[in-house]
Design a protein around this motif. Structure first.
Motif, PDB file in Angstrom:
ATOM      1  N   LEU A  82     -17.847   4.670 -33.330  1.00 56.16           N
ATOM      2  CA  LEU A  82     -17.915   5.943 -34.060  1.00 56.16           C
ATOM      3  C   LEU A  82     -19.358   6.339 -34.331  1.00 56.16           C
ATOM      4  O   LEU A  82     -19.710   7.515 -34.272  1.00 56.16           O
ATOM      5  CB  LEU A  82     -17.137   5.844 -35.370  1.00 56.16           C
ATOM      6  CG  LEU A  82     -15.614   5.889 -35.200  1.00 56.16           C
ATOM      7  CD1 LEU A  82     -14.932   5.716 -36.535  1.00 56.16           C
ATOM      8  CD2 LEU A  82     -15.183   7.215 -34.568  1.00 56.16           C
ATOM      9  N   MET A  98     -16.467  -3.965 -32.159  1.00 51.77           N
ATOM     10  CA  MET A  98     -17.909  -4.048 -32.324  1.00 51.77           C
ATOM     11  C   MET A  98     -18.398  -3.165 -33.467  1.00 51.77           C
ATOM     12  O   MET A  98     -19.487  -3.354 -33.993  1.00 51.77           O
ATOM     13  CB  MET A  98     -18.602  -3.570 -31.048  1.00 51.77           C
ATOM     14  CG  MET A  98     -18.399  -4.547 -29.940  1.00 51.77           C
ATOM     15  SD  MET A  98     -19.898  -4.964 -29.134  1.00 51.77           S
ATOM     16  CE  MET A  98     -20.947  -3.639 -29.373  1.00 51.77           C
ATOM     17  N   ASP A 145      -3.660  11.116 -34.027  1.00 55.71           N
ATOM     18  CA  ASP A 145      -2.752  10.003 -33.754  1.00 55.71           C
ATOM     19  C   ASP A 145      -1.738   9.897 -34.882  1.00 55.71           C
ATOM     20  O   ASP A 145      -1.845  10.609 -35.887  1.00 55.71           O
ATOM     21  CB  ASP A 145      -3.556   8.704 -33.602  1.00 55.71           C
ATOM     22  CG  ASP A 145      -4.264   8.298 -34.870  1.00 55.71           C
ATOM     23  OD1 ASP A 145      -3.595   8.011 -35.867  1.00 55.71           O
ATOM     24  OD2 ASP A 145      -5.551   8.300 -34.879  1.00 55.71           O
ATOM     25  N   THR A 188     -16.176  -2.746 -38.518  1.00 55.01           N
ATOM     26  CA  THR A 188     -14.946  -2.766 -37.730  1.00 55.01           C
ATOM     27  C   THR A 188     -13.851  -3.499 -38.506  1.00 55.01           C
ATOM     28  O   THR A 188     -14.147  -4.363 -39.338  1.00 55.01           O
ATOM     29  CB  THR A 188     -15.175  -3.447 -36.364  1.00 55.01           C
ATOM     30  OG1 THR A 188     -13.954  -3.419 -35.640  1.00 55.01           O
ATOM     31  CG2 THR A 188     -15.644  -4.892 -36.501  1.00 55.01           C
ATOM     32  N   THR A 189     -12.611  -3.118 -38.267  1.00 53.08           N
ATOM     33  CA  THR A 189     -11.488  -3.849 -38.873  1.00 53.08           C
ATOM     34  C   THR A 189     -10.727  -4.618 -37.788  1.00 53.08           C
ATOM     35  O   THR A 189      -9.706  -5.227 -38.061  1.00 53.08           O
ATOM     36  CB  THR A 189     -10.528  -2.870 -39.575  1.00 53.08           C
ATOM     37  OG1 THR A 189     -10.110  -1.907 -38.623  1.00 53.08           O
ATOM     38  CG2 THR A 189     -11.172  -2.182 -40.758  1.00 53.08           C
ATOM     39  N   LYS A 190     -11.273  -4.525 -36.562  1.00 53.02           N
ATOM     40  CA  LYS A 190     -10.572  -5.159 -35.439  1.00 53.02           C
ATOM     41  C   LYS A 190     -11.167  -6.538 -35.155  1.00 53.02           C
ATOM     42  O   LYS A 190     -12.364  -6.749 -35.365  1.00 53.02           O
ATOM     43  CB  LYS A 190     -10.691  -4.285 -34.195  1.00 53.02           C
ATOM     44  CG  LYS A 190     -10.057  -2.924 -34.400  1.00 53.02           C
ATOM     45  CD  LYS A 190     -10.426  -1.990 -33.275  1.00 53.02           C
ATOM     46  CE  LYS A 190     -10.125  -0.563 -33.655  1.00 53.02           C
ATOM     47  NZ  LYS A 190     -10.751   0.379 -32.782  1.00 53.02           N
TER      48      LYS A 190
HETATM   49  P1  ADP Z   1     -14.416  -0.484 -33.245  1.00 55.55           P
HETATM   50  O1  ADP Z   1     -13.437   0.372 -32.552  1.00 55.55           O
HETATM   51  O2  ADP Z   1     -15.179  -1.389 -32.324  1.00 55.55           O
HETATM   52  O3  ADP Z   1     -13.862  -1.206 -34.422  1.00 55.55           O
HETATM   53  P2  ADP Z   1     -15.383   2.013 -34.194  1.00 55.55           P
HETATM   54  O4  ADP Z   1     -16.705   2.448 -34.716  1.00 55.55           O
HETATM   55  O5  ADP Z   1     -14.859   2.808 -33.067  1.00 55.55           O
HETATM   56  O6  ADP Z   1     -15.537   0.483 -33.805  1.00 55.55           O
HETATM   57  O7  ADP Z   1     -14.331   2.055 -35.344  1.00 55.55           O
HETATM   58  C1  ADP Z   1     -14.660   1.491 -36.586  1.00 55.55           C
HETATM   59  C2  ADP Z   1     -13.425   1.291 -37.421  1.00 55.55           C
HETATM   60  O8  ADP Z   1     -12.885   2.561 -37.804  1.00 55.55           O
HETATM   61  C3  ADP Z   1     -12.310   0.634 -36.701  1.00 55.55           C
HETATM   62  O9  ADP Z   1     -12.444  -0.788 -36.757  1.00 55.55           O
HETATM   63  C4  ADP Z   1     -11.107   1.097 -37.506  1.00 55.55           C
HETATM   64  O10 ADP Z   1     -10.871   0.300 -38.632  1.00 55.55           O
HETATM   65  C5  ADP Z   1     -11.496   2.467 -37.971  1.00 55.55           C
HETATM   66  N1  ADP Z   1     -10.867   3.530 -37.147  1.00 55.55           N
HETATM   67  C6  ADP Z   1     -11.424   4.229 -36.148  1.00 55.55           C
HETATM   68  N2  ADP Z   1     -10.582   5.144 -35.657  1.00 55.55           N
HETATM   69  C7  ADP Z   1      -9.430   5.029 -36.337  1.00 55.55           C
HETATM   70  C8  ADP Z   1      -8.170   5.729 -36.329  1.00 55.55           C
HETATM   71  N3  ADP Z   1      -7.896   6.708 -35.431  1.00 55.55           N
HETATM   72  N4  ADP Z   1      -7.198   5.351 -37.199  1.00 55.55           N
HETATM   73  C9  ADP Z   1      -7.463   4.373 -38.098  1.00 55.55           C
HETATM   74  N5  ADP Z   1      -8.637   3.683 -38.191  1.00 55.55           N
HETATM   75  C10 ADP Z   1      -9.606   4.023 -37.318  1.00 55.55           C
END
Ligand code: ADP
Length: 704
Positions: A645, A641, A616, A635-637
């Motif tokens: 990953l 959840m 991306d 998570t940073t969102k």
């Molecule tokens: P969620 O999507 O529910 O937050 P994930 O385990 O998928 O849980 O992701 C954990 C965190 O990893 C995300 O909150 C984000 O901060 C970071 N992250 C994942 N993928 C990316 C990416 N492609 N670019 C930047 N940050 C990412």
């Protein structure tokens, strides 16, 4: 802890040393006193012996004088007889023989005339044989005998007996003369001479007991020994040690005078030898007593050191035991409690005295679980306690209950014998509560996750179905219009209906795909095309991408070999990575919002893999995020959840692949900033390969 003052420690040391030193000092004093006592004893004995020597020497000297006087008396009487009677030689010889025979000290009797010539000698002088009387007439002075003139002259002039100087009587014997003047009618008529032998005198007049104790010698003024009597000369006596010259006594032997002296020299007494042996034995015994004292002291010192070490060890163990949070409880082979540590007492809320000596049932067993506790107890005694520990619920003295995990181990004594069982008891109430809480949270999370996914699916479904349904609706309308018109072209209607059916099929597929995705099911492992999975995911994520203005580019060569795995789970991985990439580009300028999905075949023949990259141009991954990226619930969102990953990596690893990410700093390559998520999957071998690892249920469930 404040250090004790130096003085008190040194006082304690002195206090400890004194009892050790006392016996040694006492022993040394005993040795010194014993030595002094023996020395005094010996000195006393020496003095006594010296006194006895003097007394005995005086006694023997007196005895000799007495004998000499007695012999002289006899000679004097003989001389008087000779003076009274006219020279009857026969009578003189008879009388002289009697005197010589009855007095062993008198060797010979001589009769000298007024001129000093020998008239008669009894016994006759050697070398003067002949008829009786004639032989007695020999003149030994003329035949080379001793010079008696001095004694004779003195006797004549003094009219009293006189003694001559000692001389050699024969080869072995020495003696002296006693001269007695003969007066006949007041006129000097000659001299009677008695020859005394020292050897005979000593032999006959010194008793045997004296000779046993002393050596008696007669010496002249020059120290020459003229006669002696010793042990050797006593018949039947054994040869012993030589006389001790230091213990001798000298008495002048006068008469006969002329510088003669008696020397009595003592033999070493037997008591000396006995005493020496005794003293040696006493010293040897004292030495051995000292040595045993010394070794006893060393032994005691060793014991004290061992005791000190034991005390320290005990204190150390006690401190360790008190600091333990694990309860320890020892039981004997009958199951009676023999020991409990403070942690165990705290756990059950009882004092050691309430527990020690108690057999089953223990006061902390639950009343309703007595049977189970009894069975577990019997198992322990029979050596069947589970190695992984036994979970029990116990009750404190205040009625509170707690979960305990108990490990039992045999209690072995120093001789290797088993004396009981040692149990370590862990209070796992908190742990169990935390586990339960975590389990509940997990369940809630899964439920929430499923609901979110369902919501997402619902919106996707709505979006996906919108197009085919609109197309179906328009085809339907077109067909109806044709059918209602007068000139209905069946060919056209059929074509429209075919298109309608295709759209319906497409809608059905969308519904199926979504259904498959949200349905609870077990992983189905089968060969599948990764390119197909990627295409599906591009289609599924299409609506999200379109909403956020992201262009999704798929680069998948058509001739890729298949991989082995669960299609739906692999879709889940790709979809999750794509969705993360799409969401990461929320702040990227619209023209740059590109999500590129690439798949390539890499690796050697025996180890070929398909490498998928989801690239991306979003915000990238900061180092602090990178560290925790795969942690559950990170998570940073706002509505994230944080499980995505984590689940993706589990799925990939269970397909024997690897998932990782790479980030590109914006400053370095601005147009390439963002993140790259990569994962590999092994290419399916020609021969049937081992299926991917079995998915753990929770991963599969979480994935679904
Ligand atoms: P969620 O999507 O529910 O937050 P994930 O385990 O998928 O849980 O992701 C954990 C965190 O990893 C995300 O909150 C984000 O901060 C970071 N992250 C994942 N993928 C990316 C990416 N492609 N670019 C930047 N940050 C990412």
């Amino acid at each position: 802890m404040p250090k004790p003052p130096q003085k008190s420690s040194s006082t304690a040391r002195v206090g400890r040393t004194v009892p050790h030193v006392m016996p040694v000092v006492a022993m040394a004093l005993v040795v010194v006193l014993l030595g002094a006592f023996l020395w005094l004893l010996q000195r006393n004995e020496r003095d006594e012996e010296a006194l006895a020597l003097i007394k005995d020497a005086l006694w023997v000297e007196q005895n000799l004088h007495f004998q000499l006087a007695s012999d002289e008396d006899k000679l004097e009487r003989l001389a008087e007889t000779l003076g009274r009677t006219e020279g009857d030689l026969r009578q003189f010889v008879a009388m002289a023989r009697l005197v010589v025979n009855t007095n062993p000290a008198i060797e010979r009797v001589l009769w000298l005339d007024a001129q000093g010539r020998t008239l008669l000698a009894e016994p006759p002088l050697p070398g003067t044989g002949g008829p009786e009387g004639a032989g007695h007439r020999a003149d030994d002075s003329q035949s080379g005998g001793p010079d008696r003139n001095d004694a004779v002259r003195i006797a004549r002039s003094s009219g009293l007996r006189a003694y001559g100087a000692p001389y050699r009587i024969d080869a072995t014997d020495r003696g002296f003369d006693a001269a007695f003047p003969l007066f006949r009618d007041g006129v000097f008529a000659g001299t009677l001479v008695g020859v005394f032998s020292f050897e005979a005198m000593l032999t006959h007049h010194v008793p045997w007991w004296f000779a046993q104790r002393y050596q008696l010698e007669v010496i002249d003024a020059t120290g020459t020994v003229l006669g002696a009597k010793s042990r050797m000369s006593v018949p039947g006596s054994m040869a012993g040690p030589a006389p001790d010259p230091a213990r001798s006594h000298v008495i002048p032997f006068d008469p006969p005078g002329h510088g003669l002296a008696l020397v009595a020299t003592a033999y070493p007494s037997d008591s000396n030898v006995t005493r020496t042996v005794l003293v040696a034995a006493i010293f040897a015994l004292t030495g051995s007593a000292l040595w045993s004292l010394w070794s006893l002291r060393r032994h005691i010192a060793g014991r004290l050191r061992a005791e000190e070490a034991l005390r320290e060890e005990h204190a150390f163990r006690k401190a360790m035991e008190d600091s333990l949070t694990v309860g320890m409880r020892a039981r004997d082979l009958e199951g009676r409690i023999t020991y409990v540590n403070p942690a165990f007492c705290r756990m059950v809320g009882l004092e050691p005295e309430d527990l020690i000596g108690r057999g089953p049932p223990a006061p902390y067993w639950l009343p309703e679980e007595i049977d189970r506790a009894e069975a577990a107890f019997q198992d322990v005694l029979a050596g069947r306690a589970p190695e992984s520990g036994l979970e029990m619920r116990f009750q404190r003295a205040n009625g509170e209950r707690f979960d305990a995990l108990i490990y039992e181990a045999p209690l072995i004594d120093a001789n290797g014998r088993q004396t009981g069982w040692m149990g370590s008891v862990l209070d796992i109430t908190e742990r169990k509560r935390a586990e339960e809480l975590a389990h509940q949270q997990q369940e809630r999370l899964q439920q929430t996750s499923r609901l979110i996914t369902m919501g997402e699916m619902a919106s996707t479904l709505a979006h996906e179905l919108n197009q085919p349904l609109s197309a179906i609706a328009s085809y339907c309308t077109g067909c109806l219009n044709r059918l209602r018109s007068d000139h209905c072209d069946t060919q056209e209607v059929a074509a429209a209906l075919e298109k309608l059916a295709a759209q319906a099929k497409r809608a059905g597929l969308v519904v199926r795909r979504i259904h498959d995705f949200v349905r609870k099911r077990n992983p189905k492992v089968a060969p599948c095309s990764l390119a197909g999975v990627l295409e599906d995911c591009v289609g599924l994520a299409g609506s999200d991408a379109a909403r956020l203005g992201v262009r999704v580019e798929l680069d998948a060569p058509p001739d890729l070999p298949p991989v082995t795995g669960d299609r739906i789970l692999l879709q889940q991985v790709v979809l999750n990575l794509m969705r993360n990439g799409i969401e990461a580009m929320a702040r990227t300028p619209r023209p740059d919002r590109r999500l590129i999905v690439t798949v390539r075949q890499t690796g050697t023949d025996g180890d070929r893999v398909l490498l998928t990259e989801i690239r991306d141009h979003g915000c990238g991954i900061s180092p602090e995020v990178a560290d925790r990226l795969f942690s559950p619930f990170f998570t940073t969102k706002r509505e994230g959840m944080g499980m995505g990953l984590n689940i993706c990596r589990s799925i990939v690893e269970h397909h024997r692949g690897r998932l990782w990410f790479e980030t590109v700093a914006e400053g370095e390559v601005p147009e390439a900033a963002g993140a790259r998520f990569l994962f590999t999957l092994p290419v399916q071998a020609q021969t049937p390969d081992r299926p991917p690892n079995q998915m753990p249920d929770h991963t599969a469930e979480a994935a679904e």
